[in-house]
Motif scaffolding. Structure first.
Motif, PDB file in Angstrom:
ATOM      1  N   ASP A  34      -3.638  24.935  18.277  1.00  0.00           N
ATOM      2  CA  ASP A  34      -3.161  23.896  17.357  1.00  0.00           C
ATOM      3  C   ASP A  34      -2.561  22.727  18.128  1.00  0.00           C
ATOM      4  OD1 ASP A  34      -3.962  25.305  15.173  1.00  0.00           O
ATOM      5  OD2 ASP A  34      -1.990  26.183  14.740  1.00  0.00           O
ATOM      6  N   ASP A  51      -3.330  21.785  21.188  1.00  0.00           N
ATOM      7  CA  ASP A  51      -4.410  21.030  21.844  1.00  0.00           C
ATOM      8  C   ASP A  51      -5.076  20.065  20.856  1.00  0.00           C
ATOM      9  OD1 ASP A  51      -3.928  22.293  24.218  1.00  0.00           O
ATOM     10  OD2 ASP A  51      -5.518  23.794  23.966  1.00  0.00           O
ATOM     11  N   ARG A  52      -5.305  20.546  19.630  1.00  0.00           N
ATOM     12  CA  ARG A  52      -5.913  19.680  18.621  1.00  0.00           C
ATOM     13  C   ARG A  52      -4.967  18.528  18.256  1.00  0.00           C
ATOM     14  NH1 ARG A  52      -8.029  24.681  16.737  1.00  0.00           N
ATOM     15  NH2 ARG A  52      -6.209  25.017  15.399  1.00  0.00           N
ATOM     16  N   ARG A  53      -3.696  18.830  18.118  1.00  0.00           N
ATOM     17  CA  ARG A  53      -2.719  17.784  17.769  1.00  0.00           C
ATOM     18  C   ARG A  53      -2.591  16.763  18.889  1.00  0.00           C
ATOM     19  NH1 ARG A  53       0.952  17.122  13.892  1.00  0.00           N
ATOM     20  NH2 ARG A  53       0.347  19.129  13.004  1.00  0.00           N
ATOM     21  N   ARG A  54      -2.589  17.248  20.096  1.00  0.00           N
ATOM     22  CA  ARG A  54      -2.498  16.338  21.250  1.00  0.00           C
ATOM     23  C   ARG A  54      -3.726  15.429  21.316  1.00  0.00           C
ATOM     24  NH1 ARG A  54       0.337  15.865  26.057  1.00  0.00           N
ATOM     25  NH2 ARG A  54      -0.895  14.987  27.776  1.00  0.00           N
ATOM     26  N   GLN A  55      -4.896  15.991  21.008  1.00  0.00           N
ATOM     27  CA  GLN A  55      -6.122  15.203  21.017  1.00  0.00           C
ATOM     28  C   GLN A  55      -6.058  14.102  19.969  1.00  0.00           C
ATOM     29  OE1 GLN A  55      -8.630  15.445  23.211  1.00  0.00           O
ATOM     30  NE2 GLN A  55      -9.573  13.656  22.247  1.00  0.00           N
ATOM     31  N   ARG A  56      -5.528  14.445  18.780  1.00  0.00           N
ATOM     32  CA  ARG A  56      -5.410  13.432  17.709  1.00  0.00           C
ATOM     33  C   ARG A  56      -4.455  12.311  18.094  1.00  0.00           C
ATOM     34  NH1 ARG A  56      -5.024  17.908  14.164  1.00  0.00           N
ATOM     35  NH2 ARG A  56      -2.795  17.496  13.823  1.00  0.00           N
ATOM     36  N   ASN A  57      -3.476  12.632  18.931  1.00  0.00           N
ATOM     37  CA  ASN A  57      -2.460  11.646  19.303  1.00  0.00           C
ATOM     38  C   ASN A  57      -2.647  11.127  20.730  1.00  0.00           C
ATOM     39  OD1 ASN A  57      -0.220  11.563  17.037  1.00  0.00           O
ATOM     40  ND2 ASN A  57      -0.824  13.720  17.242  1.00  0.00           N
ATOM     41  N   GLN A  58      -3.868  11.224  21.262  1.00  0.00           N
ATOM     42  CA  GLN A  58      -4.103  10.850  22.647  1.00  0.00           C
ATOM     43  C   GLN A  58      -3.806   9.377  22.909  1.00  0.00           C
ATOM     44  OE1 GLN A  58      -4.925  13.351  24.962  1.00  0.00           O
ATOM     45  NE2 GLN A  58      -4.130  11.705  26.252  1.00  0.00           N
ATOM     46  N   ASP A  59      -4.132   8.523  21.946  1.00  0.00           N
ATOM     47  CA  ASP A  59      -3.861   7.083  22.137  1.00  0.00           C
ATOM     48  C   ASP A  59      -2.359   6.825  22.250  1.00  0.00           C
ATOM     49  OD1 ASP A  59      -6.548   6.526  22.035  1.00  0.00           O
ATOM     50  OD2 ASP A  59      -6.555   6.086  19.886  1.00  0.00           O
ATOM     51  N   ASP A 115       4.983  13.101  17.404  1.00  0.00           N
ATOM     52  CA  ASP A 115       4.035  12.426  16.527  1.00  0.00           C
ATOM     53  C   ASP A 115       4.679  12.174  15.162  1.00  0.00           C
ATOM     54  OD1 ASP A 115       3.955  14.834  15.169  1.00  0.00           O
ATOM     55  OD2 ASP A 115       1.926  15.358  15.795  1.00  0.00           O
ATOM     56  N   GLU A 158       4.473  13.651  12.473  1.00  0.00           N
ATOM     57  CA  GLU A 158       4.887  14.847  11.744  1.00  0.00           C
ATOM     58  C   GLU A 158       5.992  15.604  12.462  1.00  0.00           C
ATOM     59  OE1 GLU A 158       1.184  16.870  11.373  1.00  0.00           O
ATOM     60  OE2 GLU A 158       0.598  15.750   9.576  1.00  0.00           O
TER      61      GLU A 158
END
Length: 616
Positions: A51, A53-61, A88, A90
């Motif tokens: 989870d 890793d997915r959250r970090r990917q969404r917030n990469q910018d 982030d 959330e």
């Protein structure tokens, strides 16, 4: 009451009448209502590695924008025990950076990436308050609710980009005795820098995408963008090729690259050039955001391009892709003389666009970023002309401003002054204007001190200046001072080959303005328009178009409509109109509603015409 005692009174005795900041007390009350234990010593709300890793990917910018800021801060403050966090929107920690001693203390409290930092997870902290209120705050450890975080002082600030909340930047340090103002300054400046970096990175990304799309899908279109100072922002290969070709031929054209790139803008967005036997249509547009100009976009079409029917204003129409050789030479001459500060006299009939030519010259000149002031010498009352042109000192006359007032010439310093209808300037003021032209300074009404001015003078008239000089109605010395360079604008009837393009552009603009369906001219209607002499030139044409848009009911416009709107005697054409009406009725099988729609008029107008010609 000491801070530790205040906390004990609240969590152990339930006392609420304590001396505490409103936002802290409100947060403590929420924590109690949520049933959060004040004895909590670490964060338990961690998500799984997948989870995270997915959250970090969404917030990469966001992470990319923040990481360099965090590294810069850590480099300067290394060894001082600072902890930097990015959460982030959330509330999940997606990046953190600190030195080794502070990292061990953070991990002991469960402060790691993947932890959620909302009030229901950690109680009252600066960061949890920011995530709730989205307002920057600094808090001491003694203001935190849970035991595990009362050793940390912190300050957090929300990160916004174009009004969107992306997350927050948190600066923490083991207390006590930290300067909360310093923590607050670090958090606010860091969040602001992260926001700016985020926007910059997005802009670079957009540029790469745009460059890919334009290169792949619009390979022949030259695209050039520049900022308000003329600094290049973007240039594709087609634009670069054009500018190189243009540079090789600029001596032949009497122009230069700077003229073509920065001299054209939204006021005169379309022109056509022939370079080395290749035709190019050049259009420009100002990119506006929130009322401010961001950049100028120049599009270079490598072919003779028919002008689009949409034009933003009559100024646009002034420089449409003219087919008239004389007007092409006029525009080339205007671009050449725009490089000079010598006075220019613009001549032409009423309504040909002398003001637009003056604006065109100003926009091509090095003065384009400075004031352009148009003064109609015939429109100003005789008693106001002097003060309007030259200004006045305080107390110069009854009703004068206490501090005086600049005249239009003085206020246009470093810019351009356009004197329209110069032939109507009174003789006594002609002498004053001559002194200004020769001495490059003005003296305000009621004053004695000369004020230096750097102004490019343009003048215009539709009168025969030589005759006025011969009859002593205009000063000969001023005439020659103004007539250093001359621009003669041809009348509309002298460039009648441009009429159809100009009319369609005006018509499209006017229809769009009033939000009505487009009107199309038939070839016979256009023939009537071309036969008209247009004594009022573009001004008359504009008036005719506006009447058509407001008064013509249909979508088609034929020859008898043209005669009606030009107020031409239609007696010679009554037979052809009668025959035309009969033909349409026959074509629609006598259906008068369809006939009216086919002709482009209302049913009532059709009935009147049928009655006029005794058609049953």
């Amino acid at each position: 009451m000491m801070e530790e005692e205040i906390w004990s009174k609240f969590v152990l005795e339930g006392r609420t009448n304590i001396n505490l900041r409103r936002e802290i007390l409100e947060s403590w009350n929420r924590c109690k209502q949520l049933g959060i234990s004040h004895e909590r010593e670490e964060v338990f709300s961690h998500i799984s590695q997948d989870d995270f890793d997915r959250r970090r990917q969404r917030n990469q910018d966001l992470i990319n924008a923040a990481l360099q800021v965090m590294k810069d801060f850590n480099k300067v403050l290394n060894g001082e025990g600072y902890l930097f966090l990015i959460v982030d929107a959330e509330g999940y920690i997606v990046e953190m950076l600190t030195d080794k001693p502070s990292r061990r203390a953070a991990e002991h409290s469960g402060i790691t990436v993947g932890a959620r930092w909302l009030e229901e997870d950690v109680g009252t902290t600066g960061l949890s308050i920011v995530l709730r209120t989205r307002t920057a705050i600094a808090t001491s450890g003694k203001e935190h609710y849970c035991l595990g975080f009362r050793s940390w002082d912190c300050s957090a600030c929300p990160i916004f980009v174009d009004g969107t909340f992306l997350g927050a930047f948190d600066v923490c340090r083991l207390g006590p005795k930290n300067d909360l103002r310093e923590l607050y300054t670090l958090a606010v400046s860091g969040a602001r820098t992260i926001s700016e970096r985020y926007q910059l990175n997005k802009s670079k990304m957009k540029e790469k995408v745009l460059s890919h799309v334009l290169t792949k899908y619009v390979p022949k279109l030259g695209i050039l963008a520049s900022d308000n100072q003329g600094i290049e922002l973007y240039k594709n290969k087609s634009a670069d090729d054009f500018l190189k070709l243009f540079g090789e031929n600029n001596e032949q054209l009497g122009l230069n690259e700077k003229n073509i790139v920065s001299g054209l803008d939204k006021d005169f967005p379309s022109t056509e050039l022939e370079v080395n036997e290749n035709n190019f249509s050049i259009q420009t547009e100002e990119i506006i955001s929130q009322g401010k100009q961001l950049a100028t976009l120049t599009l270079i079409h490598p072919h003779t391009k028919e002008i689009l029917s949409k034009a933003n204003s009559t100024q646009d129409l002034f420089t449409l892709n003219t087919k008239n050789t004389a007007f092409q030479k006029t525009l080339q001459t205007a671009m050449k003389v725009s490089r000079s500060d010598a006075s220019i006299l613009i001549q032409g009939e009423s309504g040909v666009g002398k003001d637009f030519m003056a604006r065109f010259i100003h926009k091509q000149s090095e003065r384009r970023d400075h004031p352009y002031t148009a003064i109609n010498c015939a429109a100003l009352p005789r008693e106001l002309i002097t003060t309007e042109l030259f200004g006045y000192e305080g107390g110069a006359f009854t009703g004068a401003k206490h501090k005086g007032n600049k005249g239009k010439i003085e206020a246009s310093n470093k810019g351009t002054v356009f004197l329209d209808e110069i032939a109507d300037l009174p003789l006594d003021l002609q002498a004053t204007l001559l002194r200004v032209l020769e001495e490059k300074q003005v003296v305000r009404v009621g004053g004695t001190t000369p004020i230096p001015v750097d102004v490019h003078f343009l003048a215009a008239t539709n009168k025969n200046m030589k005759e006025l000089v011969e009859t002593e109605k205009f000063r000969e010395d001023l005439y020659y001072r103004l007539n250093v360079l001359t621009i003669k604008i041809p009348s509309l009837r002298e460039r009648i080959e441009d009429l159809e393009v100009i009319m369609n552009a005006m018509l499209s603009e006017a229809c769009e303005k009033v939000q009505r369906k487009p009107i199309s001219f038939t070839s016979s209607a256009m023939s009537i328009f071309k036969e008209h002499t247009w004594p009022g030139n573009l001004r008359e044409l504009r008036n005719v178009i506006e009447r058509i848009v407001y008064l013509h009911d249909g979508e088609h416009f034929d020859s008898f409509h043209a005669r009606e709107f030009l107020e031409v005697d239609q007696s010679t054409d009554k037979t052809s109109e009668r025959e035309y009406l009969s033909y349409i009725l026959h074509k629609t099988n006598g259906n008068r509603s369809k006939a009216a729609k086919e002709i482009g008029i209302s049913r009532s107008a059709l009935y009147r015409k049928l009655k006029k010609y005794n058609i049953e």
